[in-house]
Design an enzyme around this catalytic site. Structure first.
Site, PDB file in Angstrom:
ATOM      1  N   ASN A  31       0.849  -1.198   0.000  1.00  0.00           N
ATOM      2  CA  ASN A  31       0.000   0.000   0.000  1.00  0.00           C
ATOM      3  C   ASN A  31       0.887   1.251   0.000  1.00  0.00           C
ATOM      4  O   ASN A  31       0.786   2.119   0.865  1.00  0.00           O
ATOM      5  CB  ASN A  31      -0.964  -0.005   1.187  1.00  0.00           C
ATOM      6  CG  ASN A  31      -2.082   0.998   0.954  1.00  0.00           C
ATOM      7  OD1 ASN A  31      -2.483   1.220  -0.192  1.00  0.00           O
ATOM      8  ND2 ASN A  31      -2.559   1.629   1.995  1.00  0.00           N
ATOM      9  N   HIS A  33       2.832   4.610  -0.383  1.00  0.00           N
ATOM     10  CA  HIS A  33       2.419   6.020  -0.452  1.00  0.00           C
ATOM     11  C   HIS A  33       3.654   6.879  -0.693  1.00  0.00           C
ATOM     12  O   HIS A  33       4.759   6.353  -0.935  1.00  0.00           O
ATOM     13  CB  HIS A  33       1.682   6.413   0.838  1.00  0.00           C
ATOM     14  CG  HIS A  33       2.410   6.025   2.101  1.00  0.00           C
ATOM     15  ND1 HIS A  33       3.616   6.570   2.456  1.00  0.00           N
ATOM     16  CD2 HIS A  33       2.117   5.107   3.057  1.00  0.00           C
ATOM     17  CE1 HIS A  33       4.021   6.057   3.593  1.00  0.00           C
ATOM     18  NE2 HIS A  33       3.134   5.138   3.980  1.00  0.00           N
ATOM     19  N   HIS A  36       6.911   5.921   1.048  1.00  0.00           N
ATOM     20  CA  HIS A  36       7.660   4.823   0.411  1.00  0.00           C
ATOM     21  C   HIS A  36       8.365   5.324  -0.854  1.00  0.00           C
ATOM     22  O   HIS A  36       9.502   4.942  -1.133  1.00  0.00           O
ATOM     23  CB  HIS A  36       6.725   3.669   0.033  1.00  0.00           C
ATOM     24  CG  HIS A  36       6.072   3.004   1.195  1.00  0.00           C
ATOM     25  ND1 HIS A  36       4.748   3.142   1.476  1.00  0.00           N
ATOM     26  CD2 HIS A  36       6.587   2.190   2.163  1.00  0.00           C
ATOM     27  CE1 HIS A  36       4.450   2.432   2.551  1.00  0.00           C
ATOM     28  NE2 HIS A  36       5.540   1.847   2.994  1.00  0.00           N
ATOM     29  N   GLY A 150      12.193   4.398   7.283  1.00  0.00           N
ATOM     30  CA  GLY A 150      11.679   5.735   7.577  1.00  0.00           C
ATOM     31  C   GLY A 150      11.823   6.052   9.057  1.00  0.00           C
ATOM     32  O   GLY A 150      11.688   5.167   9.910  1.00  0.00           O
ATOM     33  N   GLU A 151      12.077   7.321   9.356  1.00  0.00           N
ATOM     34  CA  GLU A 151      12.181   7.736  10.766  1.00  0.00           C
ATOM     35  C   GLU A 151      10.797   7.862  11.407  1.00  0.00           C
ATOM     36  O   GLU A 151      10.692   8.071  12.601  1.00  0.00           O
ATOM     37  CB  GLU A 151      12.958   9.045  10.874  1.00  0.00           C
ATOM     38  CG  GLU A 151      14.425   8.841  10.609  1.00  0.00           C
ATOM     39  CD  GLU A 151      15.277  10.094  10.746  1.00  0.00           C
ATOM     40  OE1 GLU A 151      14.736  11.180  11.019  1.00  0.00           O
ATOM     41  OE2 GLU A 151      16.505   9.969  10.557  1.00  0.00           O
ATOM     42  N   SER A 188       1.051   7.377   6.277  1.00  0.00           N
ATOM     43  CA  SER A 188       0.988   5.998   6.767  1.00  0.00           C
ATOM     44  C   SER A 188       0.013   5.231   5.902  1.00  0.00           C
ATOM     45  O   SER A 188      -0.991   5.781   5.427  1.00  0.00           O
ATOM     46  CB  SER A 188       0.514   6.010   8.229  1.00  0.00           C
ATOM     47  OG  SER A 188      -0.010   4.750   8.573  1.00  0.00           O
TER      48      SER A 188
END
Ligand code: PAF
Length: 510
Positions: A31, A33, A36, A150-151, A188
C-alpha cells in the site's frame, strides 16, 4: 537493468547468487504512499546499487487479527509505484514462503528488551519481535549493503539498528525523515482507513506536538502533563505520550539537548503514531586532534557537505597570537593582557572562493596566521589562562544555537562538552610530517627537512598535551579515527556516517 518481479524465496536465492553488485533494500508491507516513494527514490539517487523493494504483510507483527485482515492491500498499484520510483527488483513472497511450516531454520528473534518495552511495545506485545524476525529473515535472503527505513517508525528503526549490530551484519541503515501530508500528518498506509473526523483528530495531535517542539526551542522546557491535558481536552484518545531520550528510550531529562516526544492515539479502530524531536539548539560536531591530523581540511569538507557552520578554533588562537606579536604586547602581564582582550574582536567571514577569512579587529589575517613564526608561538600563547578563557567564551557564543562543526584541541573536552558527535582525529608522526611537508612545499616551494618537521610536530604535541589548561586530550565519549592511509574524502565520509547514525535526519539542518 530489466525490471524484475520475484515471488518465491527460491527465485530470490537463485537470482541473488548471480548478483555481484551491492543492493539497497527497502522492506515494505505494501500500500505504497509518498513516504515509500521517497524511500525508494532516495535509495536510487544515493548510489549505483540495485534497488530491491519487498512487499510482504508480516502476520507476526500484528497483535490484532482484525488489523491484519483489514490491512490495506493494493499490489498492482504498488508494483507500478515501486518501479516508477526507482525499484529494479520487487520481491513479493507469500506467508508460507517466508515462514515455511516445519522449517526449523527460521530464527524467531526477540527484540531488544530495553528498546521494545517503551512506547509501542507497551501495548503491542510481540510486535517488535515480529518485525525483527521478518527483517532478519529478509536480510538473510537479500544480503543488502544498505537498508532503507523511515524515521516515522523511530522505535522500529532503533530496534532494527540494534538487531543489525547484535547480529554483526555488515549492513548500513539509511533513514529518511518522516514524510508528512499536506495537512501535517505523517504519511501511513493506515491513513486511508480514516474518516474525515478521525483525520482531523490526528491533525490536531500532530499540531500539538509541533507546538511543543517550538515551545521547547524557545523556553528550553516542557510540561508533559499539561500537553496531555490539552490534547485530551480535544477529545483525542491518547494511548501514550512520552518524553524520552532519543536513543535509549529511557525517560528524557531536561539536560538532554535532543529528546523525543512520541505518542500514539486511537482514531476509531485505527492506531496512529507521531513524534517530534525536541532540541535546545541545533547539533554540534566537535573535531579535535593534533597538528597535521588532517583536521582542518576534513572539517571544512564536512561543513560544506552537511551545510554546517565551520568554526576553526585554532585560527582564533593564531589570530590573537599574531595580534599580540604585532602590537608588541607583553602577554605575560595579566593586566596588560586583560586590557587588550576587552577590545579584541575576532570574526570569520566567507570570501569569494567560498572559504573563510579570519579578521582580528577588522584586519584580515587569514594568510599571516599560517606563518612558521605564528606556528612556533601559538601553543605557548594558547596555554595562557586568560587567553583560553576569553576565546572559549567567544567560541561558545558562536556555537550558541549550534548547527556547526568545530575543530581544535579542546572542543570536545572544554568548549562544547555536550556536542552530539565528538571525533578525535589523529595520524602517526611520520604521516603528519609527510602531509605538512607537502603542504609547506606547495605554499612556499621551498624544500623542508623531513626530520626537522617531525621534531617540530613532536614538540608541539608535547606542549599541547602537557599544558595545564585544556590540554589536547581525547574526550571520553569521542570516537578516535586514525587517518594514516585514508584520503580526506574517506575520512570526511566516515565522520558523516557517524553523524547520520547519531543525529536523526529529521533534525539535521533545523
Ligand atoms: O515498517 C514496515 O513497513 C514494517 O514494519 C517492515 C519494516 C516492512 C517489516 O515488516
Amino acid at each position: 537493468m530489466n525490471k524484475i518481479i520475484l515471488k518465491k524465496t527460491k527465485e530470490l536465492e537463485n537470482w541473488r547468487q548471480n548478483i555481484k553488485d551491492e543492493i539497497n533494500f527497502i522492506p515494505t508491507m505494501g500500500n505504497l504512499h509518498d513516504g515509500h516513494k521517497k524511500l525508494i527514490s532516495t535509495a536510487k539517487n544515493s548510489n549505483f546499487n540495485i534497488n530491491l523493494v519487498s512487499i510482504f504483510i508480516n502476520p507476526l507483527q500484528f497483535d490484532n487479527k482484525a488489523d491484519l485482515e483489514n490491512y490495506p492491500k493494493s499490489i498492482d498499484n504498488d508494483i507500478t509505484i515501486a518501479f516508477s520510483n526507482g525499484a529494479d527488483v520487487i520481491f513479493i513472497p507469500s506467508t508460507v514462503d517466508i515462514y515455511p511450516p516445519n522449517d526449523n531454520n527460521i530464527e524467531y528473534i526477540k527484540a531488544s528488551e530495553e528498546l521494545s518495552s517503551a512506547l509501542c511495545g507497551l501495548k503491542r506485545t510481540g510486535h517488535f519481535d515480529g518485525v525483527c524476525t521478518v527483517v532478519y529473515r529478509l536480510l538473510n535472503l537479500v544480503k543488502p549493503k544498505n537498508l532503507y527505513l523511515g524515521e516515522k517508525d523511530w522505535q522500529q528503526l532503533l530496534i532494527l539498528k540494534n538487531l543489525i549490530s547484535e547480529k554483526k551484519l555488515n549492513i548500513n541503515i539509511q533513514s529518511i525523515p518522516t514524510q508528512r501530508d499536506f495537512d501535517g500528518i505523517p504519511l501511513s498506509s493506515r491513513n486511508i482507513r480514516l474518516s474525515k473526523n478521525e483525520r482531523q483528530l490526528i491533525r490536531l495531535f500532530s499540531n500539538e506536538l509541533f507546538l511543543a517542539k517550538k515551545h521547547f526551542k524557545q523556553e528550553k522546557t516542557m510540561n508533559l502533563k499539561k500537553i496531555i491535558k490539552k490534547i485530551e481536552s480535544k477529545n483525542i484518545l491518547i494511548e501514550y505520550l512520552e518524553h524520552l531520550h532519543p536513543y535509549s528510550l529511557q525517560k528524557a531529562t531536561l539536560k538532554d539537548n535532543i529528546s523525543i516526544l512520541a505518542g500514539a492515539i486511537k482514531c476509531g479502530e485505527t492506531r496512529l503514531i507521531d513524534h517530534v524531536f525536541l532540541m535546545k539548539r541545533s547539533p554540534i560536531i566537535a573535531i579535535d586532534g593534533p597538528a597535521g591530523s588532517g583536521k582542518s581540511t576534513v572539517t571544512k569538507l564536512i561543513a560544506k557537505k552537511l551545510k554546517l557552520l565551520y568554526l576553526d578554533t585554532g585560527a582564533m588562537y593564531r589570530a590573537l597570537s599574531w595580534f599580540l606579536i604585532r602590537e608588541n604586547i607583553n602577554y605575560q602581564k595579566e593586566n596588560e593582557l586583560n586590557k587588550i582582550l576587552r577590545d579584541i574582536s575576532i570574526v570569520f567571514k566567507s570570501n569569494a572562493n567560498a572559504n573563510q577569512d579570519v579578521f582580528i579587529n577588522d584586519y584580515c589575517v587569514t594568510k599571516e596566521i599560517r606563518s612558521q613564526e605564528i606556528s612556533s608561538i601559538v601553543s605557548k600563547i594558547s596555554s595562557i589562562k586568560e587567553i583560553r578563557e576569553y576565546l572559549v567564551e567567544e567560541q561558545r557564543k558562536i556555537g550558541e544555537s549550534g548547527g556547526l562543526v568545530a575543530e581544535g584541541r579542546d572542543v570536545g573536552t572544554t568548549v562544547f562538552p555536550d556536542a552530539e558527535l565528538k571525533i578525535f582525529l589523529t595520524a602517526s608522526i611520520d604521516e603528519r610530517a609527510k602531509r605538512r611537508k607537502t603542504d609547506l612545499e606547495n605554499k612556499d616551494s621551498k624544500l623542508i627537512d623531513f626530520n626537522q618537521l617531525k621534531e617540530l610536530i613532536k614538540k608541539r604535541d608535547f606542549e599541547d598535551s602537557n599544558r595545564e589548561i585544556s590540554p589536547l586530550r581525547k574526550a571520553k565519549d569521542a570516537i578516535e579515527l586514525i587517518t594514516d592511509g585514508y584520503s580526506i574524502n574517506e575520512v570526511a565520509d566516515r565522520i558523516i556516517d557517524f553523524y547520520n547514525e547519531t543525529i536523526p535526519k529529521e533534525v539535521q539542518n533545523q
